[in-house]
Design a protein around this motif. Structure first.
Motif, short mmCIF file in Angstrom:
data_model
loop_
_atom_site.label_atom_id
_atom_site.label_comp_id
_atom_site.label_asym_id
_atom_site.label_seq_id
_atom_site.Cartn_x
_atom_site.Cartn_y
_atom_site.Cartn_z
N PHE A 145 109.10 25.75 11.34
CA PHE A 145 110.24 26.54 11.81
C PHE A 145 110.63 27.59 10.79
CE2 PHE A 145 111.79 22.56 14.23
CZ PHE A 145 111.05 22.91 15.34
N ALA A 146 111.02 28.75 11.31
CA ALA A 146 111.63 29.80 10.50
C ALA A 146 113.09 29.92 10.91
CB ALA A 146 110.91 31.13 10.71
N ILE A 147 113.99 29.96 9.95
CA ILE A 147 115.41 30.14 10.23
C ILE A 147 115.88 31.35 9.42
CG2 ILE A 147 117.72 29.14 10.07
CD1 ILE A 147 116.42 26.37 10.28
N ALA A 148 116.34 32.38 10.11
CA ALA A 148 116.69 33.62 9.42
C ALA A 148 117.71 34.42 10.20
CB ALA A 148 115.43 34.46 9.21
N THR A 149 118.34 35.36 9.49
CA THR A 149 119.31 36.26 10.10
C THR A 149 118.82 37.70 10.05
OG1 THR A 149 121.14 34.82 9.44
CG2 THR A 149 121.71 37.09 10.00
N GLU A 150 118.28 38.10 8.90
CA GLU A 150 117.81 39.47 8.71
C GLU A 150 116.31 39.58 9.00
OE1 GLU A 150 119.42 42.14 8.15
OE2 GLU A 150 121.22 41.76 6.97
N GLY A 151 115.86 40.84 9.14
CA GLY A 151 114.44 41.13 9.25
C GLY A 151 113.75 40.54 10.46
N LEU A 152 114.48 40.43 11.58
CA LEU A 152 113.89 39.78 12.75
C LEU A 152 112.73 40.57 13.34
CD1 LEU A 152 117.10 38.40 14.48
CD2 LEU A 152 115.46 37.18 13.06
N GLU A 153 112.62 41.84 12.99
CA GLU A 153 111.47 42.62 13.47
C GLU A 153 110.17 42.09 12.87
OE1 GLU A 153 112.86 44.36 9.64
OE2 GLU A 153 113.86 43.76 11.50
N PHE A 155 109.36 39.00 12.82
CA PHE A 155 109.04 37.74 13.47
C PHE A 155 108.50 37.95 14.89
CE2 PHE A 155 112.16 37.03 10.23
CZ PHE A 155 111.81 35.83 9.63
N HIS A 156 107.79 39.04 15.12
CA HIS A 156 107.36 39.39 16.48
C HIS A 156 106.36 38.39 17.05
CE1 HIS A 156 103.61 41.03 14.78
NE2 HIS A 156 104.37 41.49 13.81
N ASP A 157 105.67 37.64 16.20
CA ASP A 157 104.70 36.66 16.69
C ASP A 157 105.33 35.28 16.91
OD1 ASP A 157 102.57 38.39 16.78
OD2 ASP A 157 102.00 38.04 14.70
N LEU A 158 106.64 35.19 16.71
CA LEU A 158 107.31 33.90 16.84
C LEU A 158 108.24 33.89 18.05
CD1 LEU A 158 108.38 33.20 13.14
CD2 LEU A 158 106.21 32.69 14.25
N VAL A 159 108.50 32.70 18.56
CA VAL A 159 109.51 32.52 19.61
C VAL A 159 110.84 32.31 18.88
CG1 VAL A 159 110.28 31.08 21.53
CG2 VAL A 159 107.83 31.48 21.16
N MET A 160 111.67 33.37 18.83
CA MET A 160 112.94 33.31 18.09
C MET A 160 114.09 33.10 19.09
SD MET A 160 112.01 33.63 14.95
CE MET A 160 113.59 33.83 14.11
N MET A 161 115.01 32.20 18.71
CA MET A 161 116.14 31.85 19.59
C MET A 161 117.44 31.86 18.78
SD MET A 161 114.29 28.62 21.49
CE MET A 161 114.00 27.85 19.89
N PRO A 162 118.52 32.43 19.33
CA PRO A 162 119.78 32.51 18.59
C PRO A 162 120.47 31.15 18.49
CG PRO A 162 120.08 33.34 20.81
CD PRO A 162 118.61 33.06 20.67
N ILE A 272 116.44 30.64 15.03
CA ILE A 272 115.38 29.70 14.66
C ILE A 272 114.16 30.03 15.50
CG2 ILE A 272 116.09 27.94 16.34
CD1 ILE A 272 115.25 25.82 14.23
N GLY A 273 112.97 29.91 14.91
CA GLY A 273 111.77 30.26 15.67
C GLY A 273 110.56 29.48 15.21
N PHE A 274 109.52 29.56 16.03
CA PHE A 274 108.26 28.88 15.75
C PHE A 274 107.13 29.71 16.35
CE2 PHE A 274 110.47 27.10 19.40
CZ PHE A 274 109.56 27.31 20.42
#
Length: 324
Positions: A145-153, A155-162, A272-274
Motif C-alpha cells: 500500500f501507498a499512503i500519500a497526500t502530495e504528488g498524486l500524479e 501514482f498513475h499506475d495505482l488504484v488510489m482512493m480518498p 491510499i492505493g495499491f
C-alpha cells in the motif's frame, strides 16, 4: 528461461546495476547471478545489460522492455502466492506500507494497533519517504500500500482512493504576537518567518497556493519532512509553525499555542492505493477499511473496476469524507 533469472535481472536493475549489492540482498553469490544473467541473454540472443569489462554500465533498450515484463511476471507470481496463502491460512502473512512521516506518526498508530489485535500473525513493515519514493516502492511491488497526500500524479499506475480530509494549524510559543490576533489572517502570517514542510510533503502545495492567490509572499525560513522537527524549531523561536492539525498533541505540545488555520488554506485529502491487479487478501481489505471506514470491500471493488483515474475520481466525487 527460469523465474530465478527474471528475478535476478529485475533486482540488478533496481540495485543500480550493482551485482554485489543484489547478491547480498538475495543471500546468494555474485558469480551465480552473473552466470544466470548470461545464460538468459544467451537463450534470448540479446544483451539485457551493456558492459564495460566485467562491469554493467546501463540497461539496453531491449533490456528495458524485458525487465518491465519480468517485473509484471514476478508480481503475478506473488499474486498467485497470495491467493494460495489466503486459502491455506487467511490470518497469516505480511503487509508492507509506504507513507510519509506525518501519516506514520499521527494517523496510522491507532489503525495499526487495532489491526495487530485482530491479525497478530501478520507482520507489518513501514517505509517512510517522499511521494516520489512512495510511488516507486508501490509501483515496483516492494510495498503493498501507498499512503500519500502530495504528488498524486506520480501514482498513475495505482488504484488510489480518498481516505480523509485534513486541515492545517499554526503553532507558536505562548508569548507570540499572533496569539493576540482575534482572527488569524494570511497577512498576519506573512509578517513572520515560517517553519513548515518541505515542498512536496504533507499538503505543502496548498500553503503555497494560498499565499500566491492572495498576492503575498510566505517567508519560509526552515523546512523539514518531520512534524516533530518543525515543532522543535518553533520552540527555539525560529519562526511560526504551519503543520497538519492532527499533528498537534495537547498532552505533549502544551507549551505551544495552536491556532486554527482551516479558513486560510484549502483542506488536503490523504489517499491510499495499491497496484492494479493486486490480489487483496482479507486482512488487506480490513486494513483499508480500518484506515478509512467508508472504503469497505464493495467500495474497493468498485474503485478497482473503474477503467481510468477520472472514473475513480467521479466515483468518490459526491462522498463526504471524514475530517481529521
Amino acid at each position: 528461461m527460469k523465474l530465478q533469472q527474471l528475478r535476478y535481472i529485475w533486482e540488478v536493475a533496481h540495485h543500480d546495476l550493482n551485482v554485489s549489492a543484489t547478491a547480498q540482498s538475495l543471500f546468494t553469490s555474485q558469480p551465480g547471478i552473473s552466470k544466470q544473467i548470461r545464460l538468459l541473454e544467451d537463450e534470448l540472443d540479446v544483451e539485457i545489460f551493456a558492459r564495460s569489462g566485467k562491469h554493467l554500465t546501463h540497461v539496453t533498450q531491449v533490456g528495458e522492455e524485458i525487465i518491465a515484463m519480468a517485473g509484471n511476471i514476478l508480481r503475478q507470481t506473488n499474486a498467485i502466492k497470495q491467493v494460495a496463502q489466503e486459502y491455506s491460512n487467511e490470518k497469516e502473512g505480511s503487509l508492507s506500507i509506504a507513507t510519509t512521516h506525518t501519516q506514520a506518526r499521527y494517523a496510522l498508530p491507532p489503525v495499526i494497533r487495532e489491526f495487530r489485535q485482530t491479525y497478530p500473525d501478520v507482520s507489518l513493515h513501514m517505509n517512510q519517504g517522499s511521494p516520489e519514493q512512495i510511488s516507486e516502492l508501490a509501483a515496483s511491488g516492494e510495498v503493498d500500500f501507498a499512503i500519500a497526500t502530495e504528488g498524486l500524479e506520480l501514482f498513475h499506475d495505482l488504484v488510489m482512493m480518498p481516505c480523509y480530509r485534513w486541515n492545517r494549524a499554526v503553532v507558536v510559543p505562548r508569548d507570540h504576537p499572533l496569539c493576540a490576533e482575534s482572527v488569524l489572517t494570511l497577512e498576519a502570517l506573512a509578517r513572520h518567518p515560517i517553519v513548515t514542510y518541505v515542498f512536496g510533503f504533507t499538503g505543502r502545495s496548498k500553503l503555497d497556493d494560498a499565499f500566491n492567490q492572495a498576492g503575498l509572499s510566505a517567508n519560509v525560513v526552515f523546512t523539514a519532512t518531520d512534524t516533530d522537527v518543525i515543532k522543535t524549531y518553533v520552540r527555539l523561536g525560529l519562526g511560526v509553525g504551519i503543520i497538519a492539525q492532527m499533528a498537534y498533541e495537547p498532552s505533549i505540545d502544551s507549551d505551544l499555542v495552536v491556532l486554527d488555520a482551516s479558513h486560510l488554506f484549502a483542506s488536503s485529502v490523504t489517499q491510499i492505493g495499491f497496484r492494479k491487479g493486486t490480489f487483496l487478501r482479507r486482512y488487506m481489505l480490513d486494513f483499508i477499511e480500518g484506515f478509512a471506514p467508508h472504503l469497505d470491500q464493495e467500495m474497493v471493488q468498485q474503485a478497482v473496476a473503474c477503467g481510468t483515474r477520472k472514473e475513480r475520481e467521479a466515483l468518490f466525487d459526491t462522498m463526504a469524507l471524514p475530517v481529521k
